[in-house]
Write an enzyme that holds these catalytic residues in place. Structure first.
Site, PDB file in Angstrom:
ATOM      1  N   ASP A  21       5.672   3.442  -7.949  1.00 21.25           N
ATOM      2  CA  ASP A  21       5.094   2.161  -8.323  1.00 21.25           C
ATOM      3  C   ASP A  21       3.582   2.367  -8.344  1.00 21.25           C
ATOM      4  O   ASP A  21       3.073   3.329  -7.760  1.00 21.25           O
ATOM      5  CB  ASP A  21       5.494   1.097  -7.291  1.00 21.25           C
ATOM      6  CG  ASP A  21       4.930  -0.270  -7.613  1.00 21.25           C
ATOM      7  OD1 ASP A  21       4.822  -0.604  -8.803  1.00 21.25           O
ATOM      8  OD2 ASP A  21       4.580  -0.989  -6.659  1.00 21.25           O
TER       9      ASP A  21
ATOM     10  N   ASP B 263       0.776  -0.529  -8.213  1.00 15.77           N
ATOM     11  CA  ASP B 263       0.052  -1.455  -7.334  1.00 15.77           C
ATOM     12  C   ASP B 263       0.582  -1.376  -5.910  1.00 15.77           C
ATOM     13  O   ASP B 263       1.769  -1.560  -5.660  1.00 15.77           O
ATOM     14  CB  ASP B 263       0.199  -2.891  -7.857  1.00 15.77           C
ATOM     15  CG  ASP B 263      -0.431  -3.055  -9.234  1.00 15.77           C
ATOM     16  OD1 ASP B 263      -1.663  -2.998  -9.321  1.00 15.77           O
ATOM     17  OD2 ASP B 263       0.314  -3.222 -10.215  1.00 15.77           O
TER      18      ASP B 263
ATOM     19  N   ASP C  74       6.341  -0.531  -2.657  1.00 10.85           N
ATOM     20  CA  ASP C  74       5.723  -1.302  -1.582  1.00 10.85           C
ATOM     21  C   ASP C  74       6.255  -2.723  -1.496  1.00 10.85           C
ATOM     22  O   ASP C  74       5.838  -3.476  -0.615  1.00 10.85           O
ATOM     23  CB  ASP C  74       4.195  -1.357  -1.767  1.00 10.85           C
ATOM     24  CG  ASP C  74       3.794  -2.266  -2.916  1.00 10.85           C
ATOM     25  OD1 ASP C  74       2.942  -3.158  -2.721  1.00 10.85           O
ATOM     26  OD2 ASP C  74       4.333  -2.094  -4.031  1.00 10.85           O
TER      27      ASP C  74
END
Length: 221
Positions: free
Chosen positions: A14, A16, A170
């Site tokens: 991922d 961000d 996250d």
């Protein structure tokens, strides 16, 4: 790096909150732009509702749950604010570059953000050379995270078996998407948005196979 599973043939990152420390910045931008339209949403609420989600999810939330259509120029103004803020203040996650430099396994990015935002994020932080054009975003699939579509699309483009793919995420929606895709997933909680939240418990409960807080621990078996 096996954690009970074979060495992966592909690692999907991922963007961000995993490669770049952007989540607080983007949620701040969302809160500010909504306020310009008379809509109140705190940064904490933005994190809770939209962490790891696409802008389509924001529109859907206001339309379907609140019965309120966002103004026509909302997304354009949000996009401009985010890009301006990132260009000025975005930082890489500490140690991300070192991990990517050492990594021998094929890798790509799969993000809920738009392609121009992902490209800018990686350019600004110096991480772009590690991925080239191997960037896949929610714009490319019908259903964003927590649906598995984006990760399956990325694995397909990279010609990798989902069962031999590792995802670094996250967010709860990202962990759920990876699990739904039949992939191994590690939760990362080193971003600034987890300083006041128990990210380890949150991502473990979502189904992460492992949770770590520092990129220096990436290689820990």
């Amino acid at each position: 790096m096996d954690h009970g599973r074979p060495k992966p043939d592909l690692i999907i990152f991922d963007c961000d909150g995993v490669l770049v420390d952007s989540e607080l910045l983007s949620c701040r931008c969302l809160s500010e732009v909504l306020a310009e339209f008379g809509l109140q949403l705190s940064v904490e609420q933005a994190l809770e509702l939209f962490l790891g989600r696409s802008t389509k999810a924001i529109e859907q939330y206001y339309r379907d749950l609140l019965g309120q259509a966002l103004p026509d120029d909302f997304l354009a103004r949000l996009r401009a604010r985010v890009l301006e803020t990132f260009a000025e203040a975005l930082q890489p996650i500490p140690g991300a570059g070192a991990v990517l430099s050492k990594l021998q396994t094929p890798r790509c990015v799969a993000s809920s953000s738009d392609l121009d935002r992902v490209s800018l994020s990686l350019d600004v932080t110096g991480l772009a050379p590690h991925f080239g054009d191997r960037l896949y975003t929610a714009q490319m699939v019908r259903h964003g995270k927590p649906a598995p579509d984006l990760f399956l699309h990325a694995a397909g483009r990279m010609q990798a078996d989902p069962a031999r793919t590792l995802v670094i995420e996250d967010s709860v929606s990202g962990v759920q998407a990876a699990r739904a895709a039949g992939m191994m997933v590690w939760g990362f909680v080193g971003g600034a948005h987890y300083r006041a939240r128990d990210g380890r418990a949150i991502l473990s409960a979502a189904g992460a196979d492992r949770v770590f807080a520092h990129m220096s621990d990436f290689w820990e078996a």
